[in-house]
Design an enzyme around this catalytic site. Structure first.
Site, PDB file in Angstrom:
ATOM      1  N   ASP A   1     150.513  11.272  57.018  1.00 43.36           N
ATOM      2  CA  ASP A   1     151.332  10.826  58.135  1.00 43.36           C
ATOM      3  C   ASP A   1     150.372  10.211  59.165  1.00 43.36           C
ATOM      4  O   ASP A   1     149.154  10.347  59.041  1.00 43.36           O
ATOM      5  CB  ASP A   1     152.060  12.066  58.689  1.00 43.36           C
ATOM      6  CG  ASP A   1     152.776  11.809  59.987  1.00 43.36           C
ATOM      7  OD1 ASP A   1     153.471  10.785  60.080  1.00 43.36           O
ATOM      8  OD2 ASP A   1     152.633  12.621  60.912  1.00 43.36           O
TER       9      ASP A   1
ATOM     10  N   ASP B   1     151.153   9.665  63.258  1.00 44.43           N
ATOM     11  CA  ASP B   1     151.226  10.320  64.574  1.00 44.43           C
ATOM     12  C   ASP B   1     151.152  11.840  64.438  1.00 44.43           C
ATOM     13  O   ASP B   1     151.953  12.431  63.720  1.00 44.43           O
ATOM     14  CB  ASP B   1     152.528   9.941  65.286  1.00 44.43           C
ATOM     15  CG  ASP B   1     152.552   8.469  65.662  1.00 44.43           C
ATOM     16  OD1 ASP B   1     152.040   8.128  66.734  1.00 44.43           O
ATOM     17  OD2 ASP B   1     153.060   7.653  64.865  1.00 44.43           O
TER      18      ASP B   1
ATOM     19  N   ASP C   1     152.549  16.553  60.203  1.00 47.10           N
ATOM     20  CA  ASP C   1     152.711  17.553  61.257  1.00 47.10           C
ATOM     21  C   ASP C   1     154.149  17.771  61.692  1.00 47.10           C
ATOM     22  O   ASP C   1     154.436  18.720  62.419  1.00 47.10           O
ATOM     23  CB  ASP C   1     151.918  17.112  62.494  1.00 47.10           C
ATOM     24  CG  ASP C   1     152.580  15.932  63.191  1.00 47.10           C
ATOM     25  OD1 ASP C   1     152.908  16.040  64.383  1.00 47.10           O
ATOM     26  OD2 ASP C   1     152.804  14.902  62.539  1.00 47.10           O
TER      27      ASP C   1
END
Length: 279
Positions: free
Chosen positions: A38, A40, A221
Site C-alpha cells: 500500500d 499512504d 495499514d
C-alpha cells in the site's frame, strides 16, 4: 472445497515481521517472493492532507533495491497517475483506485480497468458533496477517478456525524455506489465486487505466478488492506502497519510499528539469500 478458516487478531498482539524476517526468507527459499505494498500509511506516514504524502528519497532507494530483486506491486486507493507520479520508479506494477485501474511495465503488458460506466455518476455526486459539506469546517472532498473520498481528519469531533450523515444520504439515493471506510475518511465507490484482494489475485494470475511456487507478501495499514490480507491468509503473508493502534482486528499474520519499520523490513529482505532474488 471446504470452508476457508479465517482468523483475525487484535493488531497489538501480532508478532513483529522484523523478528520473523528469517523465517519469511526461509519460506522464500522454496517459493518466489512477490512483494505488494500500500502507499499512504505504509510507504509514507499518514498526513492531514493527501497531497502532503510525499515519498522520501530513502524509501524510494529502498523500493528501487527491492524491485531489482523481486516483482513489486503498489496497490493504492489513489488514482493510478497520482500513485505513479508519487513513486516515480520504472519497472513496478501500479494498481490505483483500490485495484480498479492497473498498469504494468511494457514488457509485462498487464492493464486493466473496471468501472468506466460509473464516471458520469461520480462526477455528479462529487459536485453534490462539494456543495453539501462545504459548510462543515475542515471537511475535504477528494475526487479520485473511480471513487470519492470525504476526509474528516480536520473536522471538529462533534461535527463528524454531520459529514457521515451527508454521505449516507447521498448513498441512500444512489444505490449503485457503496460506502468504504478508511482512516478518517468515508469513501463512495462503485458497488462492484472488486477490491485490493481481488486485484492482487488477478495480478498473480496475469503474471503467471503459480500459487504453489509463489510467496505473495502484502504490507498495508488501513481497512481496505484487509481485503488483501484475507486472500493471502493461506497462500501468503499479510503484514499490517500499526501506527499506534492495538485493538483493531486484522487478518494479517504479522505487524510492523510504522513506515520506518517497513523500510527496515524491506531492506532486510533485499539482503537475504532467497529463491525469488535475481542472481
Amino acid at each position: 472445497e471446504g470452508a476457508t478458516l479465517l482468523w483475525a487478531t487484535p493488531i497489538g498482539e501480532l508478532p513483529s515481521a522484523l523478528d520473523a524476517v528469517h523465517a519469511i526468507a526461509a519460506e522464500a527459499q522454496k517459493r518466489k517472493l512477490l512483494i505488494s505494498l500500500d502507499y499512504d500509511g505504509t510507504l509514507t506516514p499518514i498526513v492531514d492532507r493527501p497531497e502532503m504524502a510525499v515519498l522520501s528519497d530513502d524509501m524510494r532507494k529502498t523500493l528501487q533495491k527491492v524491485s531489482a530483486r523481486f516483482p513489486v506491486i503498489i496497490i493504492s486507493g489513489r488514482d493510478l497517475e497520482d500513485i505513479r507520479n508519487l513513486v516515480r520508479l520504472e519497472g513496478l506494477i501500479y494498481a490505483g483506485s483500490h485495484g480498479f485501474d492497473i498498469s504494468s511495465p511494457g514488457e509485462m503488458d498487464l492493464a486493466f480497468q473496471m468501472g468506466e460506466e460509473y464516471l458520469p455518476l461520480l462526477d455528479r455526486i462529487e459536485a453534490l458533496l462539494e456543495k453539501e459539506i462545504s459548510n462543515i469546517e475542515g471537511s475535504l472532498v477528494e475526487r479520485k477517478k473511480f471513487s470519492i473520498a470525504v476526509h474528516y481528519r480536520l473536522v471538529p469531533e462533534d461535527q463528524v456525524w454531520m459529514v457521515e450523515k451527508t454521505v449516507d444520504q447521498v448513498l441512500a439515493e444512489n444505490p449503485e455506489l457503496r460506502k468504504g471506510f478508511g482512516k478518517m475518511v468515508f469513501e463512495l465507490k462503485p458497488d462492484i465486487d472488486w477490491d485490493k484482494g481481488k486485484a492482487l489475485l488477478w495480478l498473480l494470475e496475469g503474471l503467471k505466478m503459480n500459487v504453489d511456487k509463489t510467496l505473495p507478501l502484502y504490507i498495508g495499514d488501513d481497512i481496505t488492506d484487509e481485503d488483501a490480507f484475507l486472500v493471502l491468509q493461506r497462500p501468503g503473508i499479510g503484514i499490517v502497519v500499526r501506527e499506534g493502534e492495538t485493538l483493531r482486528s486484522s487478518m494479517a499474520g504479522y505487524g510492523l510499528e510504522n513506515t520506518m519499520e517497513v523500510k527496515d523490513f524491506l531492506e532486510m529482505l533485499t539482503e537475504m539469500p532467497m529463491e525469488g532474488g535475481v542472481s
